[in-house]
Motif scaffolding. Sequence first.
Motif, PDB file in Angstrom:
ATOM      1  N   ASN A 151      15.097  67.485  33.057  1.00 34.13           N
ATOM      2  CA  ASN A 151      15.373  68.590  33.954  1.00 34.13           C
ATOM      3  C   ASN A 151      14.669  69.619  32.966  1.00 34.13           C
ATOM      4  O   ASN A 151      14.739  69.822  31.826  1.00 34.13           O
ATOM      5  CB  ASN A 151      17.121  68.713  33.697  1.00 34.13           C
ATOM      6  N   SER A 166      21.085  72.847  30.807  1.00 38.47           N
ATOM      7  CA  SER A 166      20.720  71.064  31.460  1.00 38.47           C
ATOM      8  C   SER A 166      21.796  70.798  32.603  1.00 38.47           C
ATOM      9  O   SER A 166      22.079  70.587  33.554  1.00 38.47           O
ATOM     10  CB  SER A 166      21.123  70.965  29.995  1.00 38.47           C
ATOM     11  N   GLN A 195      27.242  64.464  37.063  1.00 37.28           N
ATOM     12  CA  GLN A 195      26.037  63.832  35.928  1.00 37.28           C
ATOM     13  C   GLN A 195      25.996  61.912  36.091  1.00 37.28           C
ATOM     14  O   GLN A 195      24.947  61.041  35.460  1.00 37.28           O
ATOM     15  CB  GLN A 195      27.436  63.714  34.399  1.00 37.28           C
ATOM     16  N   GLN A 199      20.406  60.770  34.921  1.00 35.05           N
ATOM     17  CA  GLN A 199      20.681  61.103  34.008  1.00 35.05           C
ATOM     18  C   GLN A 199      19.172  61.493  33.467  1.00 35.05           C
ATOM     19  O   GLN A 199      18.146  60.672  33.782  1.00 35.05           O
ATOM     20  CB  GLN A 199      20.912  60.533  32.378  1.00 35.05           C
ATOM     21  N   ILE A 203      15.043  66.871  28.371  1.00 36.41           N
ATOM     22  CA  ILE A 203      15.196  68.500  28.553  1.00 36.41           C
ATOM     23  C   ILE A 203      14.030  68.848  27.851  1.00 36.41           C
ATOM     24  O   ILE A 203      14.089  69.019  27.055  1.00 36.41           O
ATOM     25  CB  ILE A 203      16.514  67.700  28.668  1.00 36.41           C
ATOM     26  N   GLN A 232      22.252  65.876  27.717  1.00 40.10           N
ATOM     27  CA  GLN A 232      22.477  67.288  28.114  1.00 40.10           C
ATOM     28  C   GLN A 232      23.777  67.583  27.355  1.00 40.10           C
ATOM     29  O   GLN A 232      23.919  68.453  27.144  1.00 40.10           O
ATOM     30  CB  GLN A 232      22.973  66.700  29.263  1.00 40.10           C
ATOM     31  N   ASP A 236      23.396  70.927  25.061  1.00 39.02           N
ATOM     32  CA  ASP A 236      24.186  72.087  25.779  1.00 39.02           C
ATOM     33  C   ASP A 236      24.785  72.604  24.700  1.00 39.02           C
ATOM     34  O   ASP A 236      25.155  73.792  24.285  1.00 39.02           O
ATOM     35  CB  ASP A 236      24.863  71.801  27.423  1.00 39.02           C
TER      36      ASP A 236
END
Length: 500
Positions: A151, A166, A195, A199, A203, A232, A236
Amino acid sequence: MKIPAQPKVILRSCRDYDPERIRTIIREGLEELGLRPFGRTLVKPNLVAAGPLFPFAYTRPEFGEGVLRALRDVGGSSMTELAAGERCGITVPTRVAFRESGWDAMLKKIDVKRYCFEEEQQVEIPISHPNRLRDYLFTPEPVARADFFVNCPKFKAHPWTTVTFSLKAYIGIQDDRHRLIDHDHKLNEKIADLQHIVQPSFIAIDAITAGEGRMLTPTPFPLGLIIMGNSQVAFDAVCCSIIGVDPMSVDHIRLASEHGFGTTDLSKIAITGDVTLEEAQKRAAGFKVGLIRVEKYFEGTNITAYAGPPPEAEAGEYCWGGCPGAIEEAIEILRVFDKETDKKMPRLHVVFGKYDGDIDAKPGEKVIFIGDCVDWKGKINGNLIEMKSLYKERNTYDPHTVKSEDIFVKLATAKNKLRGDVVRLEGCPVSVAEQVLALVSIAEKNGLKNPYYDRDNMMSFGRAYLGWKARVTLNKLQRKRYQQNGAFASRGQAAPELGP
């Protein structure tokens, strides 16, 4: 893939969009996290919108080049495919975003495959976790088949969800018809449900120049960071901490954590790199998020907004994920395209949700009730007006049969929908594009320009539109259904595995 039990987030300083510098940082990040790309490796940038009107809305191609080259450096022959894929903002062909952003030229230069997700077969992914909005979701086949998912979002504020890092970028793993389902006051729940499709193993967010305030037309904010991670929710949470936002106050982050996708507790997240969290926070001082109610947003303009709560059956005081936020983005687009938008806009009243109050419209001032859930009864200029809710219960929407409306149909019908002083725009939600067209139709007599009719935009859009439709037609001729119903059986290793 299993969610890492020991999440790590890496903060690296990078002030410029130098692909080779980015490549080195990403390669070092992959090595520190002990990751080696393999199998079908898919990179998803954030290309929600691109081009001259949206210079800070998307993941820059220089950033993407650095990421893709680093993946190739580390993965080598372990990868059977290296590709980049995205679905940009609805109604616009993703080919436009790839071309206008510079990603097309970059991908061609380094020989990486491109997926425009709305041109690929949509496959069904069953989900079974508690409190889900529905029992299955659709996503493009390349996403479902991915083994190593990467991502690459843009570090931005968002007017509906506070931030888009993300987790929020997952709205781009659905085509138009499926994206709009639940894109309302349940948007945060939808993001959490998405989600369960896939996955990321890795990232990397483009925070070199971040975007504050808005989502499509953000103000550039020189943050000078590349942030990398392997989880993720943890990722975040750290990004939120950098800008001084409590991650648990952002509903989609909180919900994803509750679903088992990671922790928001910074004490349980290893934070490394050549920039400390405290230093990153100093760089981000003053960063503005975009959460603002529509009534406040339009204060001091020719537009007066009135907003009530969404349907009582799904309680909440405001629809953060739907029509009110869409009109804010619509007017921002017009302001970028035509600097005199506010002067050219006649007095206008817009109403959302179950509003209980007066509408102070004078004779000749148009009143637009926007969205299926609008519900109001009262007098406008002495005339009794009643707008009943058209809201449909969530379980009446079937992703197997839902359709999307073509942009040219919207262009053709925009004026007809706005005849009269009191009108209604139906939809849940009424999209940004449709609200742009509505505002232009109202103000075109005052000379407001329509971005869809701009010569340069039309040529670029037209070529991309024809290419998109040609690809879909070819798929049909090859007897490849656009949507494959029934549980998809060939999921890649990036499918999440929750639990111990």
